[in-house]
Structure formats: C-alpha cells, structure tokens
Motif scaffolding. Sequence first.
Motif, short mmCIF file in Angstrom:
data_model
loop_
_atom_site.label_atom_id
_atom_site.label_comp_id
_atom_site.label_asym_id
_atom_site.label_seq_id
_atom_site.Cartn_x
_atom_site.Cartn_y
_atom_site.Cartn_z
N VAL A 85 -90.60 10.81 8.98
CA VAL A 85 -91.42 11.66 9.73
C VAL A 85 -91.05 12.96 9.98
O VAL A 85 -89.89 13.09 10.34
N PRO A 86 -92.01 14.12 9.75
CA PRO A 86 -91.49 15.34 10.08
C PRO A 86 -91.75 15.69 11.47
O PRO A 86 -92.79 15.20 12.04
N LEU A 87 -90.48 15.99 12.22
CA LEU A 87 -90.65 16.23 13.80
C LEU A 87 -91.04 17.58 13.94
O LEU A 87 -91.65 18.00 15.12
N GLY A 88 -90.72 18.73 13.35
CA GLY A 88 -91.04 19.96 13.55
C GLY A 88 -90.73 20.38 15.00
O GLY A 88 -89.76 20.50 15.61
N ARG A 89 -91.78 20.87 15.90
CA ARG A 89 -91.45 21.40 16.94
C ARG A 89 -91.74 19.83 17.84
O ARG A 89 -92.29 20.49 19.24
N GLY A 90 -91.61 18.84 17.54
CA GLY A 90 -91.75 17.63 18.63
C GLY A 90 -93.08 17.17 18.61
O GLY A 90 -93.34 16.19 19.19
N THR A 91 -94.13 17.60 17.55
CA THR A 91 -95.40 17.14 17.50
C THR A 91 -95.78 16.84 16.02
O THR A 91 -94.94 17.52 15.25
N ILE A 92 -97.02 16.41 15.78
CA ILE A 92 -97.35 16.39 14.25
C ILE A 92 -97.96 17.80 13.86
O ILE A 92 -98.35 18.40 15.04
N PRO A 93 -97.99 17.90 12.77
CA PRO A 93 -98.31 19.50 12.36
C PRO A 93 -99.88 19.66 12.45
O PRO A 93 -100.47 20.79 12.50
N PHE A 94 -100.72 18.43 12.24
CA PHE A 94 -102.21 18.57 12.21
C PHE A 94 -102.70 17.23 12.99
O PHE A 94 -101.93 16.33 12.99
N GLU A 95 -104.10 17.28 13.15
CA GLU A 95 -104.77 16.16 13.72
C GLU A 95 -105.15 15.35 12.37
O GLU A 95 -105.35 15.74 11.50
N ILE A 96 -105.17 14.08 12.55
CA ILE A 96 -105.49 13.06 11.65
C ILE A 96 -106.27 11.79 12.26
O ILE A 96 -105.95 11.41 13.24
N LYS A 97 -107.32 11.44 11.53
CA LYS A 97 -107.97 10.19 11.90
C LYS A 97 -107.80 9.19 10.82
O LYS A 97 -108.07 9.31 9.75
N ILE A 98 -107.22 8.01 11.05
CA ILE A 98 -107.10 6.94 10.02
C ILE A 98 -107.67 5.61 10.44
O ILE A 98 -107.81 5.35 11.77
N LYS A 99 -107.97 4.94 9.29
CA LYS A 99 -108.47 3.57 9.42
C LYS A 99 -107.57 2.78 8.67
O LYS A 99 -107.31 2.76 7.73
N PHE A 100 -107.14 1.57 9.40
CA PHE A 100 -106.48 0.58 8.76
C PHE A 100 -107.04 -0.80 9.22
O PHE A 100 -107.03 -1.08 10.31
N ASN A 101 -107.83 -1.54 8.52
CA ASN A 101 -108.51 -2.70 8.65
C ASN A 101 -109.50 -2.46 9.64
O ASN A 101 -109.97 -1.72 9.44
N SER A 102 -109.45 -2.85 10.71
CA SER A 102 -110.60 -2.68 11.93
C SER A 102 -109.99 -1.53 12.63
O SER A 102 -110.78 -1.49 13.83
N ALA A 103 -108.84 -1.30 12.79
CA ALA A 103 -108.26 -0.52 13.58
C ALA A 103 -108.51 1.02 13.08
O ALA A 103 -108.22 1.58 12.16
N PRO A 109 -101.91 16.87 17.64
CA PRO A 109 -100.81 17.77 18.19
C PRO A 109 -100.96 17.95 19.28
O PRO A 109 -102.25 18.48 19.84
N ALA A 110 -99.94 18.13 20.34
CA ALA A 110 -99.84 18.44 21.79
C ALA A 110 -98.95 19.71 21.80
O ALA A 110 -98.02 19.71 21.20
N SER A 111 -99.44 20.40 22.92
CA SER A 111 -98.53 21.49 23.25
C SER A 111 -97.16 21.34 23.94
O SER A 111 -97.05 20.09 24.34
N PRO A 112 -96.21 21.98 23.95
CA PRO A 112 -94.89 21.52 24.19
C PRO A 112 -94.92 21.20 25.68
O PRO A 112 -95.48 22.03 26.61
N GLY A 113 -94.29 20.07 26.22
CA GLY A 113 -94.32 19.67 27.64
C GLY A 113 -95.38 18.75 28.03
O GLY A 113 -95.47 18.39 29.00
N ARG A 114 -96.38 18.38 26.87
CA ARG A 114 -97.55 17.48 27.48
C ARG A 114 -97.17 16.00 27.55
O ARG A 114 -97.54 15.19 28.17
N GLY A 115 -95.98 15.48 26.47
CA GLY A 115 -95.72 14.36 26.80
C GLY A 115 -96.25 13.41 25.54
O GLY A 115 -97.22 13.95 24.76
N ILE A 116 -96.08 12.25 25.64
CA ILE A 116 -96.97 11.06 24.60
C ILE A 116 -97.97 10.92 25.40
O ILE A 116 -97.84 9.98 26.45
N ASN A 117 -99.31 11.14 24.84
CA ASN A 117 -100.34 10.62 25.42
C ASN A 117 -101.14 9.74 24.63
O ASN A 117 -101.92 9.95 23.93
N ALA A 118 -100.68 8.36 24.80
CA ALA A 118 -100.87 7.48 23.67
C ALA A 118 -100.97 6.10 24.52
O ALA A 118 -100.23 5.88 25.32
#
Length: 183
Positions: A85-103, A109-118
């Motif tokens: 995966v591309p790390l870039g500036r420590g976040t993903i380059p664009f937002e994405i919505k994905i469906k896999f089976n039922s999930a 992407p988040a601004s620097p210093g935000r942390g992992i909010n998941a």
Amino acid sequence: MKNQNTRSFSGPRRREREVREYEEKVLEIDRVARVVKGGKRFKFRAAVAIGNRKGKVGFGVGKGVDVAQAVAKASHQAKKNIVEVPLGRGTIPFEIKIKFNSAVIFLKPASPGRGINAGGAVRAISELAGYKDIIAKILSRSGNKINNARAALKAFRIIAAKTNKHDANMRMDTNETNKPRIH
C-alpha cells in the motif's frame, strides 16, 4: 590419555530469537465443529493479519486441531496475500467505500496527528499497513471480522492500483516532455 574434545558444556543451547519480517496480530480465534457419525469433531479457526508497518499488509484464515497450528496456518496464508500500500503522508490519498460480501466499510484520509480512528479488524489492518492517520467506519451491521478485514484489504488493493496507475501516468508525462526532439 586426555579426551580430545575440549569443548566445555555450558548448558542447553539457546536458539537465537528469529527476527520476523512481519508483525502478526490475531484478530479472531473460534472453535468450529464438523458433525460426523460418532458426534462432533472440533477444530480451531484463526484469523491473522500480518504487516511490517512500512506499506506491506496481509490477511489469512487457517484451521487446525489446536490454536497454535491454526495461527501458524493463518499467518502462512496471510504471507501469500500480501498487499503493498502507498503510505504517502501517513494516510490514504482519497476516500473510498468498499463492499465485500456483507461487510461495507468507508475509509477516509485524516489530517496529520489525528491518529487511527477505526474499529475492529479495519483498525488492525490499518496499523499493520503502517498508516498513522486514517478515519474508517464499518457501515454495515456485520460483526464478521473476517469479512471486515478482507474489505479493508480490498480497499487497500484498489488504492494501491489507482495510485500506481496515477504514478505511471505522471512518469510517462514527464518522460515525454523531457525527451529531446530529433528533427
């Protein structure tokens, strides 16, 4: 005559602790049963995520008669399913919505210093990939960690493909402009 072997015994040899290239995180361990003539046969199923926190992450599921065997099989499976995966500036380059089976998951992407909010498996996959700042939401009501983890991996595959395609296009543009023209 004295024994030629002068090596002294200093106790049991300690094996050097092997340095692993990937960090493992066990997401889920379940006891599963198969019904046979005499009753039920029990096995363990393990879901394991691996990553080096430098842009490589994988996920695998394995079954075994005991937990250790299931985890070993799952981590072996995860090594076969590595995604860069591309790390870039420590976040993903664009937002994405994905469906896999039922999930269904949403990554942003988040601004620097935000942390992992998941939460749940998406958090584990994001951490092991090496992202420092990311916002993720599991939109479906699915509590299935395996499908959520696979959805996150699918999203990272798409992100990697699109950014690599974009980088390749940028390289082609710069190569065409920098070439000397021969008349």
